[in-house]
Scaffold this motif. Structure first.
Motif, short mmCIF file in Angstrom:
data_model
loop_
_atom_site.label_atom_id
_atom_site.label_comp_id
_atom_site.label_asym_id
_atom_site.label_seq_id
_atom_site.Cartn_x
_atom_site.Cartn_y
_atom_site.Cartn_z
N ASP A 149 0.83 -1.20 0.00
CA ASP A 149 0.00 0.00 0.00
C ASP A 149 0.86 1.25 0.00
O ASP A 149 0.54 2.24 -0.66
CB ASP A 149 -0.93 0.00 1.22
N GLY A 150 1.97 1.23 0.74
CA GLY A 150 2.86 2.37 0.75
C GLY A 150 3.55 2.58 -0.58
O GLY A 150 3.79 3.71 -1.01
N PHE A 151 3.85 1.50 -1.28
CA PHE A 151 4.56 1.58 -2.56
C PHE A 151 3.63 1.91 -3.72
O PHE A 151 3.99 2.65 -4.63
CB PHE A 151 5.27 0.26 -2.85
N PHE A 152 2.39 1.37 -3.69
CA PHE A 152 1.47 1.55 -4.81
C PHE A 152 0.05 1.80 -4.32
O PHE A 152 -0.42 2.92 -4.34
CB PHE A 152 1.55 0.35 -5.75
N GLY A 153 -0.66 0.77 -3.88
CA GLY A 153 -1.92 0.99 -3.19
C GLY A 153 -3.21 0.37 -3.68
O GLY A 153 -3.93 -0.24 -2.89
N PRO A 154 -3.57 0.52 -4.97
CA PRO A 154 -4.88 0.03 -5.40
C PRO A 154 -5.09 -1.45 -5.10
O PRO A 154 -4.22 -2.28 -5.35
CB PRO A 154 -4.86 0.26 -6.92
N GLY A 155 -6.25 -1.79 -4.56
CA GLY A 155 -6.56 -3.17 -4.24
C GLY A 155 -6.20 -3.59 -2.83
O GLY A 155 -6.46 -4.72 -2.43
N THR A 156 -5.60 -2.67 -2.04
CA THR A 156 -5.15 -3.01 -0.69
C THR A 156 -6.30 -3.54 0.17
O THR A 156 -6.14 -4.53 0.89
CB THR A 156 -4.50 -1.79 -0.01
N GLY A 157 -7.43 -2.88 0.13
CA GLY A 157 -8.58 -3.31 0.93
C GLY A 157 -9.01 -4.73 0.59
O GLY A 157 -9.33 -5.52 1.48
N SER A 158 -9.01 -5.05 -0.68
CA SER A 158 -9.37 -6.39 -1.12
C SER A 158 -8.36 -7.41 -0.62
O SER A 158 -8.73 -8.50 -0.16
CB SER A 158 -9.46 -6.44 -2.65
N PHE A 159 -7.08 -7.07 -0.69
CA PHE A 159 -6.03 -7.98 -0.21
C PHE A 159 -6.18 -8.25 1.28
O PHE A 159 -6.07 -9.39 1.74
CB PHE A 159 -4.64 -7.39 -0.49
N PHE A 160 -6.42 -7.20 2.06
CA PHE A 160 -6.59 -7.36 3.50
C PHE A 160 -7.82 -8.23 3.81
O PHE A 160 -7.77 -9.10 4.68
CB PHE A 160 -6.74 -6.00 4.18
N SER A 161 -8.94 -7.97 3.12
CA SER A 161 -10.17 -8.73 3.38
C SER A 161 -9.97 -10.21 3.12
O SER A 161 -10.35 -11.06 3.92
CB SER A 161 -11.31 -8.19 2.50
N ILE A 162 -9.36 -10.52 1.98
CA ILE A 162 -9.10 -11.92 1.63
C ILE A 162 -8.16 -12.56 2.65
O ILE A 162 -8.34 -13.72 3.06
CB ILE A 162 -8.53 -12.02 0.21
#
Length: 267
Positions: A149-162
């Protein structure tokens, strides 16, 4: 850098749309980051300004879940600390890279994350069985996804949820609540580092933050009516189309010359 009213109005609308989509299907950064690059800011400024507007939505959601008792921050101290550290480290790294390198890799990263959204499993389709301890989760998923997330970010919420569902066996509501807390943690850590580096475009970020707050409210009301079935393909197509445009803008001359050589060779 000067930003006219018309450009700010467009970015306001983009932020509202992205936040609305993010509330329904996630991945709002796939829209806001290309839009910021299109507006003419540097890659690092685009990532930094996106963190500013994104922090508002994730903080509001985190606060709501905490107030409703879905998550206790005291139980997440280790995960919060390691997510913060991972995000801060990722942000430091991205600020050290040459802007030309960033402009080269960002379109490719956007396309890869868009494809992830197209083919990734839904959180509800994952078997919920705890596989690792919370401490191990903090050191692996917390730090690793925070770094991303610090390096790029998009999709972070999805990654955490999974990760919460697949690794800790959380149900969807619990996973979503805990995701918002760590998502805000990584957003805030990254924002702090970007502010220290002087990369945030405050006027743009402030306007987009207001748009994001409005869009998130609309999205939260639409989520039960529309769902992610329609939004996810739209998100993927939009992201890939904008990314291809960025690639053409950067390599248009090379692509044109290569095409002319191929036509001459064939003909």
């Amino acid at each position: 850098m000067e930003f006219g009213f018309d450009l700010l109005a467009i970015l306001f609308g983009v932020a509202a749309l992205a936040a609305c989509i993010d509330a329904i299907a996630g991945g709002g950064g796939l829209i806001t980051i290309p839009a910021l690059l299109w507006a003419g800011v540097s890659p690092a400024q685009a990532l930094a300004t996106n963190k500013l507007q994104g922090s508002f939505g994730s903080f509001t959601a985190s606060l709501n879940f905490i107030r409703k008792g879905h998550v206790n921050p005291r139980d997440m101290v280790l995960a919060i600390v390691l997510t913060f550290a991972g995000s801060a480290l990722g942000t430091l790294l991205v600020q050290m890279l040459d802007p030309g390198i960033l402009m080269t890799i960002l379109p490719g990263l956007l396309i890869l994350i868009a494809l992830y959204f197209l083919f990734s499993p839904k959180v509800g389709d994952i078997d919920a069985h705890q596989l690792i301890s919370k401490a191990t989760f903090a050191f692996t998923a917390g730090f690793g996804i925070g770094f991303y997330d610090g390096f790029f970010g998009p999709g972070t919420g999805s990654f955490f949820s999974i990760a919460f569902v697949a690794l800790l066996g959380f149900n969807m509501t619990k996973a979503t609540a805990h995701t918002k807390v760590l998502n805000f943690t990584s957003n805030f850590a990254s924002l702090v580092m970007f502010i220290a580096g002087g990369e945030v475009v405050w006027v743009v970020g402030g306007v987009m933050a207001v748009g994001a707050l409005i869009g998130a409210q609309i999205g939260s009301h639409l989520v039960m009516k529309v769902g992610a079935r329609l939004v996810r393909p739209l998100l993927v197509v939009t992201s890939i189309a904008i990314s291809i445009k960025l690639i053409i803008d950067q390599y248009g001359t090379v692509i044109s010359q290569t095409w002319d050589h191929m036509r001459h060779w064939v003909g």
